[in-house]
Structures are given as C-alpha cells and as structure tokens.
Scaffold this motif. Sequence first.
Motif, PDB file in Angstrom:
ATOM      1  N   VAL A  20      36.449  59.756  22.809  1.00 35.40           N
ATOM      2  CA  VAL A  20      36.471  60.287  21.459  1.00 35.40           C
ATOM      3  C   VAL A  20      37.424  59.520  20.565  1.00 35.40           C
ATOM      4  O   VAL A  20      37.206  59.394  19.376  1.00 35.40           O
ATOM      5  N   ALA A  21      38.521  58.997  21.097  1.00 39.94           N
ATOM      6  CA  ALA A  21      39.488  58.310  20.249  1.00 39.94           C
ATOM      7  C   ALA A  21      40.056  57.109  20.970  1.00 39.94           C
ATOM      8  O   ALA A  21      40.228  57.129  22.181  1.00 39.94           O
ATOM      9  N   VAL A  22      40.323  56.053  20.176  1.00 39.55           N
ATOM     10  CA  VAL A  22      40.903  54.849  20.739  1.00 39.55           C
ATOM     11  C   VAL A  22      42.097  54.479  19.876  1.00 39.55           C
ATOM     12  O   VAL A  22      41.987  54.370  18.667  1.00 39.55           O
ATOM     13  N   ASP A 294      32.535  58.478  10.637  1.00 41.29           N
ATOM     14  CA  ASP A 294      33.705  58.053  11.411  1.00 41.29           C
ATOM     15  C   ASP A 294      34.994  58.537  10.758  1.00 41.29           C
ATOM     16  O   ASP A 294      35.065  58.713   9.531  1.00 41.29           O
ATOM     17  N   ARG A 295      36.019  58.694  11.584  1.00 41.91           N
ATOM     18  CA  ARG A 295      37.341  59.097  11.100  1.00 41.91           C
ATOM     19  C   ARG A 295      38.396  58.127  11.636  1.00 41.91           C
ATOM     20  O   ARG A 295      38.199  57.500  12.673  1.00 41.91           O
ATOM     21  N   TYR A 296      39.512  58.061  10.905  1.00 47.67           N
ATOM     22  CA  TYR A 296      40.604  57.180  11.335  1.00 47.67           C
ATOM     23  C   TYR A 296      41.932  57.825  10.974  1.00 47.67           C
ATOM     24  O   TYR A 296      42.103  58.387   9.881  1.00 47.67           O
ATOM     25  N   ASP A 297      42.890  57.742  11.916  1.00 47.28           N
ATOM     26  CA  ASP A 297      44.249  58.232  11.700  1.00 47.28           C
ATOM     27  C   ASP A 297      45.166  57.021  11.565  1.00 47.28           C
ATOM     28  O   ASP A 297      45.420  56.315  12.544  1.00 47.28           O
ATOM     29  N   ALA A 302      44.208  55.317  15.343  1.00 48.40           N
ATOM     30  CA  ALA A 302      43.213  55.886  16.258  1.00 48.40           C
ATOM     31  C   ALA A 302      41.917  56.153  15.516  1.00 48.40           C
ATOM     32  O   ALA A 302      41.922  56.732  14.429  1.00 48.40           O
ATOM     33  N   ILE A 303      40.813  55.753  16.116  1.00 44.61           N
ATOM     34  CA  ILE A 303      39.501  55.944  15.527  1.00 44.61           C
ATOM     35  C   ILE A 303      38.735  57.012  16.290  1.00 44.61           C
ATOM     36  O   ILE A 303      38.807  57.088  17.522  1.00 44.61           O
ATOM     37  N   THR A 304      38.039  57.858  15.556  1.00 44.02           N
ATOM     38  CA  THR A 304      37.140  58.847  16.142  1.00 44.02           C
ATOM     39  C   THR A 304      35.751  58.582  15.571  1.00 44.02           C
ATOM     40  O   THR A 304      35.494  58.872  14.400  1.00 44.02           O
ATOM     41  N   PRO A 305      34.854  58.010  16.359  1.00 43.45           N
ATOM     42  CA  PRO A 305      33.503  57.727  15.861  1.00 43.45           C
ATOM     43  C   PRO A 305      32.744  59.006  15.541  1.00 43.45           C
ATOM     44  O   PRO A 305      33.097  60.096  15.998  1.00 43.45           O
ATOM     45  N   VAL A 401      32.968  49.227  14.456  1.00 43.59           N
ATOM     46  CA  VAL A 401      33.716  48.145  15.112  1.00 43.59           C
ATOM     47  C   VAL A 401      35.199  48.344  14.842  1.00 43.59           C
ATOM     48  O   VAL A 401      35.612  48.440  13.685  1.00 43.59           O
ATOM     49  N   ALA A 402      35.990  48.401  15.887  1.00 42.30           N
ATOM     50  CA  ALA A 402      37.434  48.606  15.732  1.00 42.30           C
ATOM     51  C   ALA A 402      38.212  47.408  16.257  1.00 42.30           C
ATOM     52  O   ALA A 402      37.876  46.835  17.292  1.00 42.30           O
TER      53      ALA A 402
END
Length: 433
Positions: A20-22, A294-297, A302-305, A401-402
């Motif tokens: 879920v998050a990277v 998509d979300r990003y913190d 951290a990315i949440t697709p 793409v992250a």
Amino acid sequence: MLRPRLIHRLLIGLSLSLSVAVAAAQAPASTPAQTLGYAVPIGGALKYDNDAVWARLVQLAGGKGARFVVFATAAGNPNRSAELTIAALQKHGAVAEHIPVAPRLKDVDLKKAVEDPALIAKVRAARGVYFTGGAQERIADTLQPGGKPTPLLQAVWDVYRAGGVVAGSSAGAAIMSTTMFRDAQDVLNVMKHGMREGKEIDRGLGFVGDALFVDQHFLKRGRFGRMLPLMQAKGYTWGIGVDEDSAAIIRGSQIEVIGTKGALLVDLSQATRNAAVAEFNIRGARLTYLDRGDRYDLSKRAITPSPQKLKDLRIDPNAADFKPYFSTDAYWPDMLGDSIIVNAMGNLLDNKQREAFGLAYSGAPAATDSKPDLGFEFRLYKGADTIGWFTGSFGGEDYTVANMLLDVTPVRMNRPLYTPLAAPGAGSAPAKR
C-alpha cells in the motif's frame, strides 16, 4: 474481457506483493507549512462535466449548501468565466456567487474594491474560494500589489485558515506557491536564458507554503523544463506540476490527485549541479508521477497508489524476478513535447533498460536568440528505490512511477542538425535543415 496486455501483466505479476505504501530510505525534508485548509491547484482546461473535481471541491467545503465565492480576476471575460464556474459549482450543490474584482471589468475601481467591507464580508462568510483561469499576473497585481496583501486577500486567507477550500484552475493554480511564473510561455527559453523577477517570475499568493512550488498545464506543455531551473534558483525542495483537467488536493504534507490525468512531483532534496558550467544543469532530480487516485505524503516521502493500481500490478524493476514488458532502447527527440516525460517514465519503469535519453532544442531559433546552438540532454534512470504500478481499469495503459531519477546536461547542437540525401541524378538537393 481482459485486454491481452493486462492478461500478460497479470500472469507475470502474481508473485508481486500489493504494497500500500512505499517510503524512500532518506532523511526527512522540509514540507509545506501545516494548515487547516485545502489548497487545490487545478492544471487548467478543466471540463465543466468533470464531476470528480467539481463534486470533490463542494464536498471538501462541507457538502450540499457550501458557500463559494468566485474570483474571475484573471479572466479576459470575467462575467462569462464566473458564470460558467458558478453553474458548475451549483450543479454539485454549492451556493456560489461572483466577487466582481477584475482588471477586465468595466466601471470597477480596483483600489476601492479590494477594501470594500461588503465584499470582504462575503468572502469571509464562504467555505470555498475559486480562482478562474486567465492571466495570473492579474490576480497578483490586483490582490497583492507590490507583494502587499490587500484586505480582500486577507479575507481569502481567513477562509483558508478556518479549514476552507482555496482552489484555482490554470492561472488560479499558478498563484498557489510563494513564487509563480508570471509570463514564461516558452519553456526552452527559460532553460536557455533564465528568469527575471517581475517578468518571467513573480510573487505568488503562497497557499501551499514556502517549500512547494506549483505549476499548471504541466504535462501537456512540457513545463517540467521550466520548473527545474526555477526550483533550483529559488531553493525549492518540492515541486508539483498538475496536468490539464486534473487537480491536486493539498493539505499540509498530504497530496491527493483527482481528475482525468495526473501530476508530476519533483524532489530536489538530493539534486546537485555542476557549478563549473554556466548553463542550466542538474543531476539527481527525483521524479514521481502521481496518477488519478494516487496519494503522497511529503513528510514521509511515501506513496499510496490508487485502489485500481493496488488491485492490478506492482512493478519493481530492481526485483530478481522482474519481467519487463518493454525491451528496446527508447529515445525521445522532443523531451518537452506533450506528455513525453510521463510516457518516458512509464516506458523505462517497465523496460529491461536501466536508462533512457532525450533532447530539447530549437530547430528554428529566433534571430535574436543569443544561444541558438544550445540544447539539453535528458537522462532518465532507475534508482535503488524506483518502483511503480500499472492498471488497465481506466480504459488505457496507466502507470504510477515513483522515485525515477533525472539528469539534465547542456549540449551544443550542430547546425545544420541534418542534411537530406540526394538521389543520383535527382538534381539539386533540398535545402539544409
């Protein structure tokens, strides 16, 4: 029925986890100032039937009955622009009205209007503020002349600080950061010749804080080429470029992308430049393409697709069992072209190659161009934490793409760049290009 492409990807992706998050293993960087409100830059060309964006704006402002004020300050035809915007907001349950403060409105004394207690009270009573497109310098010059906020702009800030929504499309998105492009339509010209205060760049209104830069019409017009030198010159850590008919919902360090396309997030926290080279150059810019949903913190990197991406395929080009879809070298002769940067990122993510190259240059430089032979080479490459996702559920072949890396190097272009081949006996050859 599943598309052949998706069947192929599903078969090779069964062993990949649906994380879920990277988060990149890097030190924390500065993030935009924490606020209670929502800043929503929209990339421009927002369709009035884009329910995903219009409905979400109303929902963020409190739902049905939420009060909005519309500033058509940037517009060439303010009344018409306000009318269309009000109709779109009211279609989704808002109560909206026009704040008639715009240079193109006849019989409006702008100096008095920005101090008008009645208009100020209407703004403060709202839960949402919407800035239409047009020319962003009209917004800055009207509401923040000489960099000094007017009472009407202070009222907009009151709405924002109270947890309200401040949204804007095109010009209305450009004003969201502390620095904005005032008038810099030629991306390559900015890369070659830089920026001047009060000309190409100016002070923005700053709703997203001082660490995040915002640009619009981004992928469609290849504007990452002008974002990089501005961020480098102004010391920005983060930049977000929102594409057309799409929006970024920004609250503190949280970003969510909605609409029909996406946004490119640029991180320069570890980027460097060769100071021995006078021309613009950069190494190690980190790019993340956030697709719709998509979300990003920013605080955690951290990315949440989107749920659609998580249900389909996770792509780790550094995994031992990585099975790429593409295998050929890709080269992009016009890196600043329509959506080329995001297409190149998706291709390289899913490619056995580790890097890809492209160019940007002027094929017909103006007679006044003092650097007609200057061009730029772009090198995209995978890092240790490059990762992505793929889905066909939107009706196309869409990637997230992250953490892809980018170097930009100035190069000297040959003149002519090429010469036509003349067939024997065909007479005179065509003119050189």
